[in-house]
Write a protein that holds these residues in place. Structure first.
Motif, PDB file in Angstrom:
ATOM      1  N   GLU A 234       0.832  -1.196   0.000  1.00 55.66           N
ATOM      2  CA  GLU A 234       0.000   0.000   0.000  1.00 55.66           C
ATOM      3  C   GLU A 234       0.875   1.258   0.000  1.00 55.66           C
ATOM      4  O   GLU A 234       1.942   1.297   0.600  1.00 55.66           O
ATOM      5  N   ASN A 235       0.398   2.271  -0.674  1.00 51.25           N
ATOM      6  CA  ASN A 235       1.061   3.587  -0.711  1.00 51.25           C
ATOM      7  C   ASN A 235       2.436   3.574  -1.356  1.00 51.25           C
ATOM      8  O   ASN A 235       3.247   4.460  -1.108  1.00 51.25           O
ATOM      9  N   PHE A 236       2.709   2.580  -2.207  1.00 51.49           N
ATOM     10  CA  PHE A 236       4.042   2.538  -2.809  1.00 51.49           C
ATOM     11  C   PHE A 236       4.294   3.735  -3.716  1.00 51.49           C
ATOM     12  O   PHE A 236       5.439   4.178  -3.859  1.00 51.49           O
ATOM     13  N   ASN A 237       3.239   4.290  -4.308  1.00 46.79           N
ATOM     14  CA  ASN A 237       3.432   5.453  -5.182  1.00 46.79           C
ATOM     15  C   ASN A 237       3.954   6.668  -4.428  1.00 46.79           C
ATOM     16  O   ASN A 237       4.564   7.555  -5.010  1.00 46.79           O
ATOM     17  N   GLN A 238       3.727   6.689  -3.125  1.00 51.04           N
ATOM     18  CA  GLN A 238       4.161   7.825  -2.325  1.00 51.04           C
ATOM     19  C   GLN A 238       5.664   7.805  -2.056  1.00 51.04           C
ATOM     20  O   GLN A 238       6.295   8.857  -1.895  1.00 51.04           O
ATOM     21  N   TYR A 239       6.268   6.613  -2.036  1.00 50.41           N
ATOM     22  CA  TYR A 239       7.662   6.492  -1.601  1.00 50.41           C
ATOM     23  C   TYR A 239       8.573   5.768  -2.599  1.00 50.41           C
ATOM     24  O   TYR A 239       9.774   5.635  -2.354  1.00 50.41           O
ATOM     25  N   ALA A 240       8.040   5.301  -3.710  1.00 48.51           N
ATOM     26  CA  ALA A 240       8.821   4.457  -4.625  1.00 48.51           C
ATOM     27  C   ALA A 240      10.029   5.196  -5.189  1.00 48.51           C
ATOM     28  O   ALA A 240       9.990   6.401  -5.437  1.00 48.51           O
ATOM     29  N   THR A 241      11.099   4.454  -5.373  1.00 49.02           N
ATOM     30  CA  THR A 241      12.268   4.971  -6.087  1.00 49.02           C
ATOM     31  C   THR A 241      12.350   4.351  -7.478  1.00 49.02           C
ATOM     32  O   THR A 241      12.687   5.020  -8.442  1.00 49.02           O
ATOM     33  N   SER A 242      12.023   3.057  -7.605  1.00 52.83           N
ATOM     34  CA  SER A 242      12.164   2.369  -8.895  1.00 52.83           C
ATOM     35  C   SER A 242      11.122   1.274  -9.048  1.00 52.83           C
ATOM     36  O   SER A 242      11.329   0.140  -8.604  1.00 52.83           O
ATOM     37  N   LEU A 243      10.001   1.608  -9.687  1.00 50.12           N
ATOM     38  CA  LEU A 243       9.014   0.577  -9.996  1.00 50.12           C
ATOM     39  C   LEU A 243       9.583  -0.413 -11.005  1.00 50.12           C
ATOM     40  O   LEU A 243       9.187  -1.574 -11.035  1.00 50.12           O
ATOM     41  N   ARG A 244      10.504   0.048 -11.821  1.00 55.62           N
ATOM     42  CA  ARG A 244      11.104  -0.821 -12.840  1.00 55.62           C
ATOM     43  C   ARG A 244      11.712  -2.080 -12.231  1.00 55.62           C
ATOM     44  O   ARG A 244      11.560  -3.174 -12.782  1.00 55.62           O
ATOM     45  N   VAL A 245      12.418  -1.953 -11.120  1.00 48.62           N
ATOM     46  CA  VAL A 245      13.087  -3.123 -10.545  1.00 48.62           C
ATOM     47  C   VAL A 245      12.290  -3.732  -9.395  1.00 48.62           C
ATOM     48  O   VAL A 245      12.757  -4.664  -8.749  1.00 48.62           O
ATOM     49  N   SER A 246      11.093  -3.206  -9.143  1.00 46.70           N
ATOM     50  CA  SER A 246      10.243  -3.791  -8.113  1.00 46.70           C
ATOM     51  C   SER A 246       9.473  -4.966  -8.692  1.00 46.70           C
ATOM     52  O   SER A 246       9.579  -5.270  -9.882  1.00 46.70           O
ATOM     53  N   ARG A 247       8.652  -5.602  -7.890  1.00 44.79           N
ATOM     54  CA  ARG A 247       7.875  -6.719  -8.412  1.00 44.79           C
ATOM     55  C   ARG A 247       6.746  -6.243  -9.316  1.00 44.79           C
ATOM     56  O   ARG A 247       6.060  -7.052  -9.941  1.00 44.79           O
ATOM     57  N   PHE A 248       6.539  -4.940  -9.429  1.00 42.99           N
ATOM     58  CA  PHE A 248       5.604  -4.391 -10.407  1.00 42.99           C
ATOM     59  C   PHE A 248       6.292  -4.141 -11.746  1.00 42.99           C
ATOM     60  O   PHE A 248       5.646  -3.720 -12.700  1.00 42.99           O
ATOM     61  N   GLY A 249       7.586  -4.375 -11.805  1.00 42.97           N
ATOM     62  CA  GLY A 249       8.356  -4.132 -13.013  1.00 42.97           C
ATOM     63  C   GLY A 249       8.795  -5.409 -13.682  1.00 42.97           C
ATOM     64  O   GLY A 249       8.134  -6.451 -13.573  1.00 42.97           O
ATOM     65  N   TYR A 250       9.960  -5.318 -14.330  1.00 45.22           N
ATOM     66  CA  TYR A 250      10.414  -6.450 -15.143  1.00 45.22           C
ATOM     67  C   TYR A 250      11.284  -7.371 -14.303  1.00 45.22           C
ATOM     68  O   TYR A 250      12.488  -7.197 -14.193  1.00 45.22           O
ATOM     69  N   SER A 251      10.655  -8.352 -13.700  1.00 42.49           N
ATOM     70  CA  SER A 251      11.403  -9.344 -12.932  1.00 42.49           C
ATOM     71  C   SER A 251      10.593 -10.632 -12.901  1.00 42.49           C
ATOM     72  O   SER A 251       9.421 -10.625 -12.554  1.00 42.49           O
ATOM     73  N   ASN A 252      11.209 -11.726 -13.281  1.00 40.45           N
ATOM     74  CA  ASN A 252      10.495 -13.007 -13.233  1.00 40.45           C
ATOM     75  C   ASN A 252      10.972 -13.878 -12.083  1.00 40.45           C
ATOM     76  O   ASN A 252      10.681 -15.057 -12.026  1.00 40.45           O
ATOM     77  N   ALA A 253      11.689 -13.274 -11.112  1.00 45.53           N
ATOM     78  CA  ALA A 253      12.226 -14.064 -10.000  1.00 45.53           C
ATOM     79  C   ALA A 253      11.106 -14.720  -9.201  1.00 45.53           C
ATOM     80  O   ALA A 253      11.212 -15.870  -8.773  1.00 45.53           O
ATOM     81  N   PHE A 254       9.996 -13.994  -8.998  1.00 49.29           N
ATOM     82  CA  PHE A 254       8.904 -14.558  -8.211  1.00 49.29           C
ATOM     83  C   PHE A 254       8.194 -15.658  -8.992  1.00 49.29           C
ATOM     84  O   PHE A 254       7.784 -16.664  -8.436  1.00 49.29           O
TER      85      PHE A 254
END
Length: 497
Positions: A234-254
């Motif tokens: 929750e509230n990640f838009n308020q504090y995010a630095t890099s959505l690109r490398v978060s689990r909302f971005g390009y990562s298939n590790a999960f």
């Protein structure tokens, strides 16, 4: 590695060997979406003037026909690599006419999923395989996630420094084994401390509404699989630095749930080959062909090694007919590819020279720091820190997990790391008289404690002060960063003079 930071640093104090620390080879790779002046994704073909995508070593495409990729060769200096990427960018801008290069890592305004054009290749065996591979990516992860872009930093240490380390710490090993060992040790430490790079250089705190289906799908996965994690997102838009490398971005590790620890080349190779040989039930249900057309290379966990995403890769130059993994197994590690960097919209080519110098000294720190083997428990903590900083890095009281030592504030841990970086910068200064590393480390040290200086925060404040949305902000900087726009600015100045 059986060394420690103090011991290895002291070994460079003798006979002016500190100058070896600054030697190396540098290269850059930049992905960028072509857009219309409206901010919509350009749906035109990759410019034919650049020739066959499989043959042009400088200008090609990544996932999409609209996603241009610019690649420099390796140079002996940071300045040369930077200048070459700038020159390639100008070359591209001069060809794409009324289109612009999108300056952010998170995608511009995207069309419907079906209308995003997968990169097209020549009708050769290699070309068909490259296109089918991309069809498989679209099938497995969706096209929109694949439209995220970034900038990769390629680096190798100078031979003189590697020779020195081998002489001092080789302990009778053959040279190739030693070189592989120190690079895998570096990679483990990069994984441990990469959160600091996400914090300092993350520049993707927002996304366009056309990307929201990816966000929504990930949130639903979290809600269904981990109720206790819901508060975390929750509230990640308020504090995010890099959505690109978060689990909302390009990562298939999960998605793959595979742990890659970089403990040795043998372990790395075995895990990667196992993933490329093991069928995935979900992908098997999708099938390999549909309506007489091949839709993925195979039904395995990975279609090929490139599909495995990592924030760092260890690489070897390939010979025709080899895969990257073949080359690594045959000849060992030659260079490092850092893949964690966002495009910085405030820089014309996506990053600046100071950032490149900081990465160089950060990689030296990762090499010199003690690096024990990774295990599942520590890897889970490493990934937690990664995603905490990516989604909440600008939160003033953010707490990370310092592996065996428990909770620690981001800033106090960062201060400790910067102590090592300053020691290295001082060692370089004593040996070479070059104070630029000291200056750059001090500059980033200030950014550690002042979030208003972070690219992610500057984006946030500027959008807010100008009452801009994501598309307006990105389009404005696409115009500002354009070489053609810069020429017009200079022409205007000349006229006034």
């Amino acid at each position: 590695m059986n060394w420690n930071f103090s011991e290895i640093s002291k070994s460079f104090l003798k006979d002016d060997r500190g100058k070896l620390l600054v030697e190396g080879n540098f290269g850059l790779e930049k992905e960028s979406q072509r857009i219309l002046p409206s901010g919509d994704l350009a749906l035109t073909p990759h410019p034919s003037v650049f020739g066959d995508k499989t043959e042009n070593p400088r200008i090609t495409t990544d996932f999409s026909e609209s996603q241009i990729e610019m690649i420099t060769p390796a140079f002996r200096s940071i300045e040369e690599a930077y200048a070459e990427l700038d020159a390639i960018t100008v070359e591209v801008e001069n060809v794409i006419n009324n289109e612009l290069l999108w300056p952010l890592s998170m995608p511009p305004k995207l069309p419907d999923e079906n209308d995003i054009p997968i990169a097209r290749f020549s009708d050769s065996r290699n070309g068909r395989d490259m296109e089918t591979y991309r069809k498989g990516l679209a099938l497995r992860y969706g096209k929109k996630m694949q439209m995220i872009s970034g900038i990769h930093y390629n680096f190798s240490f100078g031979e003189g420094m590697v020779d020195h380390l081998y002489e001092q710490f080789g302990n009778g090993k053959d040279r190739r084994s030693f070189v592989d060992e120190i690079h895998f040790a570096l990679a483990r430490n990069f994984l441990r401390y990469r959160w600091l790079l996400i914090y300092l250089f993350g520049a993707s705190p927002f996304y366009h509404s056309s990307y929201y289906p990816v966000i929504k799908n990930e949130i639903e996965l979290i809600q269904n699989s981990c109720q206790c994690c819901v508060d975390f997102i929750e509230n990640f838009n308020q504090y995010a630095t890099s959505l690109r490398v978060s689990r909302f971005g390009y990562s298939n590790a999960f998605k793959h749930k595979q742990d890659m620890y970089f403990n040795s080349l043998e372990e790395y190779s075995a895990k990667l080959r196992r993933m490329m040989a093991t069928k995935n039930p979900e992908y098997s249900q999708l099938g390999t062909f549909k309506d007489g057309s091949q839709i993925q290379l195979n039904e395995n966990v990975l279609q090929k090694e490139n599909e495995f995403y990592s924030s760092i890769r260890l690489k070897q130059n390939i010979i025709k007919g080899e895969t990257q993994l073949d080359a690594l197994e045959k000849r060992g590690v030659q260079y490092i590819e850092v893949r964690i960097l966002d495009l910085n919209p405030f820089e014309r080519i996506g990053l600046n020279i100071d950032e490149m110098y900081f990465l160089q000294i950060f990689l030296l720190f990762c090499l010199f720091e003690e690096s024990s083997p990774l295990n599942k428990k520590e890897n889970e903590v490493i990934n937690l820190n990664h995603h905490l900083v990516a989604l909440y890095g600008r939160k003033e009281d953010l707490v990370l997990q310092k592996y065996d030592e428990g909770a620690v504030s981001l800033k106090s841990w960062g201060k400790e790391i910067f102590g090592r970086l300053k020691d290295l910068a001082e060692l370089i200064y004593k040996s070479t008289g070059d104070d630029r590393y000291l200056i750059i480390v001090e500059k980033e040290y200030q950014n550690l404690f002042d979030t208003s200086l972070l690219p992610s925060e500057i984006i946030h404040r500027e959008m807010k002060s100008r009452n801009e949305d994501f598309l307006e902000f990105g389009t404005r900087y696409a115009v500002t960063n354009s070489h053609k726009n810069s020429i017009r600015k200079f022409d205007h100045v000349d006229e006034k003079l």
